[in-house]
Design a protein around this motif. Structure first.
Motif, PDB file in Angstrom:
ATOM      1  N   GLN A  43       0.826  -1.201   0.000  1.00 37.65           N
ATOM      2  CA  GLN A  43       0.000   0.000   0.000  1.00 37.65           C
ATOM      3  C   GLN A  43       0.864   1.257   0.000  1.00 37.65           C
ATOM      4  O   GLN A  43       0.632   2.180  -0.787  1.00 37.65           O
ATOM      5  CB  GLN A  43      -0.912  -0.015   1.220  1.00 37.65           C
ATOM      6  N   VAL A  44       1.873   1.301   0.859  1.00 37.56           N
ATOM      7  CA  VAL A  44       2.715   2.500   0.935  1.00 37.56           C
ATOM      8  C   VAL A  44       3.560   2.640  -0.330  1.00 37.56           C
ATOM      9  O   VAL A  44       3.806   3.753  -0.799  1.00 37.56           O
ATOM     10  CB  VAL A  44       3.572   2.502   2.225  1.00 37.56           C
ATOM     11  N   TYR A  45       3.967   1.523  -0.932  1.00 37.51           N
ATOM     12  CA  TYR A  45       4.696   1.591  -2.203  1.00 37.51           C
ATOM     13  C   TYR A  45       3.800   2.177  -3.298  1.00 37.51           C
ATOM     14  O   TYR A  45       4.214   3.070  -4.040  1.00 37.51           O
ATOM     15  CB  TYR A  45       5.182   0.198  -2.614  1.00 37.51           C
ATOM     16  N   ASP A  46       2.574   1.678  -3.392  1.00 38.94           N
ATOM     17  CA  ASP A  46       1.654   2.173  -4.420  1.00 38.94           C
ATOM     18  C   ASP A  46       1.399   3.672  -4.258  1.00 38.94           C
ATOM     19  O   ASP A  46       1.377   4.422  -5.233  1.00 38.94           O
ATOM     20  CB  ASP A  46       0.334   1.405  -4.375  1.00 38.94           C
ATOM     21  N   GLN A  47       1.228   4.126  -3.004  1.00 40.61           N
ATOM     22  CA  GLN A  47       1.004   5.547  -2.746  1.00 40.61           C
ATOM     23  C   GLN A  47       2.237   6.376  -3.109  1.00 40.61           C
ATOM     24  O   GLN A  47       2.123   7.449  -3.702  1.00 40.61           O
ATOM     25  CB  GLN A  47       0.631   5.762  -1.284  1.00 40.61           C
ATOM     26  N   ALA A  48       3.411   5.878  -2.746  1.00 37.17           N
ATOM     27  CA  ALA A  48       4.652   6.603  -3.043  1.00 37.17           C
ATOM     28  C   ALA A  48       4.897   6.668  -4.547  1.00 37.17           C
ATOM     29  O   ALA A  48       5.293   7.708  -5.080  1.00 37.17           O
ATOM     30  CB  ALA A  48       5.832   5.940  -2.340  1.00 37.17           C
ATOM     31  N   ALA A  50       2.661   6.552  -6.910  1.00 41.31           N
ATOM     32  CA  ALA A  50       1.684   7.482  -7.482  1.00 41.31           C
ATOM     33  C   ALA A  50       2.137   8.924  -7.258  1.00 41.31           C
ATOM     34  O   ALA A  50       1.991   9.774  -8.148  1.00 41.31           O
ATOM     35  CB  ALA A  50       0.308   7.251  -6.870  1.00 41.31           C
ATOM     36  N   ALA A  51       2.689   9.207  -6.086  1.00 45.54           N
ATOM     37  CA  ALA A  51       3.200  10.556  -5.809  1.00 45.54           C
ATOM     38  C   ALA A  51       4.341  10.899  -6.754  1.00 45.54           C
ATOM     39  O   ALA A  51       4.392  12.009  -7.302  1.00 45.54           O
ATOM     40  CB  ALA A  51       3.658  10.660  -4.352  1.00 45.54           C
ATOM     41  N   ARG A  56       4.980  14.729  -7.169  1.00 48.35           N
ATOM     42  CA  ARG A  56       4.934  15.156  -5.767  1.00 48.35           C
ATOM     43  C   ARG A  56       6.022  14.436  -4.974  1.00 48.35           C
ATOM     44  O   ARG A  56       6.527  13.395  -5.372  1.00 48.35           O
ATOM     45  CB  ARG A  56       3.568  14.832  -5.150  1.00 48.35           C
ATOM     46  N   ILE A  58       7.513  12.161  -1.989  1.00 53.21           N
ATOM     47  CA  ILE A  58       7.050  11.005  -1.224  1.00 53.21           C
ATOM     48  C   ILE A  58       6.942  11.422   0.242  1.00 53.21           C
ATOM     49  O   ILE A  58       7.892  11.955   0.802  1.00 53.21           O
ATOM     50  CB  ILE A  58       8.025   9.820  -1.371  1.00 53.21           C
TER      51      ILE A  58
END
Length: 89
Positions: A43-48, A50-51, A56, A58
């Motif tokens: 989850q945190v990889y996918d969010q990072a 995407a940023a 944006r 991380i």
């Protein structure tokens, strides 16, 4: 919610244009179980990622929380080969 156990998730990685370049991306953080740790790391990889793609920065994480640092474009993570273990001294 803080958890008692700190986990490490090691995910093999390789360069998408040169498979001879490979390594391991390491995630650490608190989780309720090994499966939960793997889910949180993904989850945190996918969010990072995407940023990064949106230009944006991380986000940093609080102590014990999951974060994805050191991501590099062109590197693919093999989540199916990830290994999870308890982390600590």
């Amino acid at each position: 919610m803080p958890y008692q156990d700190l986990f490490q998730v090691d995910v093999p990685t390789h360069h998408d244009r040169n498979p001879a370049l490979h390594g391991v991306h390491v995630f650490t953080g608190e989780a309720a179980s090994s499966l939960h740790a793997l889910q949180l790391a993904r989850q945190v990889y996918d969010q990072a990622f995407a940023a990064l793609e949106a230009g944006r920065q991380i986000p940093d994480a609080e102590p014990g929380a999951w974060a994805a640092r050191g991501l590099r474009p062109g590197w693919e993570l093999d989540w199916s080969a990830a290994k999870v273990c308890l982390w600590g001294p």
